[in-house]
Structure formats: C-alpha cells, structure tokens
Motif scaffolding. Sequence first.
Motif, mmCIF file in Angstrom:
data_model
loop_
_atom_site.group_PDB
_atom_site.id
_atom_site.type_symbol
_atom_site.label_atom_id
_atom_site.label_comp_id
_atom_site.label_asym_id
_atom_site.label_seq_id
_atom_site.Cartn_x
_atom_site.Cartn_y
_atom_site.Cartn_z
ATOM 1 N N ASP A 31 0.835 -1.196 0.000
ATOM 2 C CA ASP A 31 0.000 0.000 0.000
ATOM 3 C C ASP A 31 0.875 1.253 0.000
ATOM 4 O O ASP A 31 2.106 1.172 -0.022
ATOM 5 N N ARG A 32 0.225 2.410 0.053
ATOM 6 C CA ARG A 32 0.976 3.667 -0.018
ATOM 7 C C ARG A 32 1.880 3.857 1.194
ATOM 8 O O ARG A 32 2.974 4.409 1.085
ATOM 9 N N GLN A 33 1.417 3.419 2.360
ATOM 10 C CA GLN A 33 2.235 3.565 3.565
ATOM 11 C C GLN A 33 3.515 2.745 3.461
ATOM 12 O O GLN A 33 4.611 3.236 3.749
ATOM 13 N N SER A 34 3.387 1.491 3.025
ATOM 14 C CA SER A 34 4.569 0.640 2.862
ATOM 15 C C SER A 34 5.485 1.179 1.775
ATOM 16 O O SER A 34 6.714 1.155 1.911
ATOM 17 N N LEU A 35 4.894 1.673 0.695
ATOM 18 C CA LEU A 35 5.692 2.213 -0.406
ATOM 19 C C LEU A 35 6.480 3.440 0.052
ATOM 20 O O LEU A 35 7.667 3.596 -0.287
ATOM 21 N N THR A 36 5.852 4.294 0.835
ATOM 22 C CA THR A 36 6.549 5.471 1.360
ATOM 23 C C THR A 36 7.699 5.060 2.270
ATOM 24 O O THR A 36 8.799 5.646 2.220
ATOM 25 N N PHE A 37 7.476 4.059 3.105
ATOM 26 C CA PHE A 37 8.517 3.584 4.016
ATOM 27 C C PHE A 37 9.701 3.006 3.245
ATOM 28 O O PHE A 37 10.864 3.316 3.534
#
Length: 291
Positions: free
Chosen positions: A137-143
């Motif tokens: 998801d976007r959160q994992s991708l940002t991390f």
Amino acid sequence: MTLPFLIQPFIEYGFMRRALVACLALSLSTTTLGVFLFLRRMSLMGDALSHAILPGVATGYLLSGMSLLAMGTGGFIAGILVALVAGWVSRRTPLKEDASFAGFYLGSLALGVTLVSLRGSSVDLLHLLFGSILAVDRQSLTFVAAVATLTLLCLAVCYRGLVSEVFDSTWLEVNKRRLPTLFHTLFLGLLVLNLVAGFQVLGTLMVVGMMMLPAVAARCWMHTLPGMILLAGIVGVLCSWFGLSISWRVALPAGPSIVLCASVFFLFSILFGGRSRLAVVLLRPFFGKER
C-alpha cells in the motif's frame, strides 16, 4: 509482443505499479549493500540478519497486528541486538563471527515462527516469510522509498570511509581509531533497516536474494567497485521488472519470480562472465586447450 508483455500490467493496474516502484527502490539500495557485504566476505550475514529480525517482527505482529510501524520497529531492534550480541560473542569466545551469527539466526528463525504460530495462521506466517509484494500500500511504499533514499545518501556521504574499511581496515584502525567501529555500526544499521523494509515486499527469506545475487553476478563482469555497484543496481532493476511481468503473465508468486530472474542472471554470469568464464573451463576438454 515483448513491449506489451513488459508494460501492460503496470499501465492497467495500480497495485502492479506500486509493487514495481517498491522493488525498484529496494533494488537500488539493497544491491549496493550487497556489493559491500560481498567484498567484506560476509555474504551470508545478510541471510542471518534477515532471519534475526523475524522475532521482532513477530512480536510487533502479536502486539499490534499487521501494523507497519510496530513490526518494522520490532524487526529493527531485533536485528540490531542480534548483530551486536553476535559480534560481542565472537570477540569474547573462540567462535568466529560467521559461526556466532549462524547460531543466533537459527534460534531467531525458530523463535519468530513460534511467536507467529501463537496467534496467527499459516497465511500470516507465509506473509512474513515470503512477503506480499502485490499488496503493497501507499504507507509501505513510502517507508520503502524513504529507507532506500536514506541508505543511498548515507553510502554516498560515507563512501570513502566504507571503502577504506573494506580494503585497508588496518590503516584506518591505526590512523583513525574510532572510525572503523563507526562505519561498521552504520553499515549494520543500514543493512538491518533495508531488511526490515524488504520483508514488507519480498519477505524475510526472499529479500536476501535481491540483495546478494545481483552483487555476486556483477563481480563476474566488473573489475572496479563503481562498476560493480552500477551493474548490480541495473541487474536488480531489470530482474524486478521482468520478475513482476512474468509472475503476472504466468500466474506465479511475484517475490520468488524476481529472485529466480536474479538467479538466472547469476548462473549466466558465472558461466560466461569475463572474470569467471566457467563455460570455457567446462568445454576445454572437448575443444582442446585455448590458444
């Protein structure tokens, strides 16, 4: 047929684009770390630390479920603790560092699997071990992107010191006594941080393949360190792209498909690479000696 095969799934589906971006970011940072691990003759340390983070990830999972923050923090703490304790044991006992790491990572792997089984299902265990790259998801991708950016910046700033530690650690210890420890600690921290980021995408078992296979393959072709880093990064990017495309077309697991692509290039490199030329050695009895 080739171009649609390679780009169609990423045009049509957002989850495939997120998976590709995450893999590309990991490819650039983990392969660079893999080159330094290879040159330090510590290739198996990445595998050891990838298993060492599992108890911390499992503890975060037990406390907060599938929380990225909880599992990532737990995995980072566990990985750093295992690295520090294994190094301390190797200095205080006759055991070498590789034997110390082997003992701790095997115990960590068993502990992590046991902790997950206390609350989770076999699906949760497979998610932690092999990742769920298509569910990024976007959160994992940002991390993942933040970790890759931080890693590349740190390596760029400390490049000369890390190279000196690899090739002439004695000089560094004599002239600048505290710097070798500082560089070694920084390197281990970046290594654990990338493994924590990688388990979200490829799992704790597969992320080491992305880290080490392109780096080892690059050694079969390149004579210089910058060349190795460049080629390893390119190979990582291409294997991520091809692996995801193949997994979509043939309905295979995405993470193992990426690592299999890297394995194919690794085998090709040891057979035909300019520094290995294993194929020449194998075929020499059939065609006579080289002239």
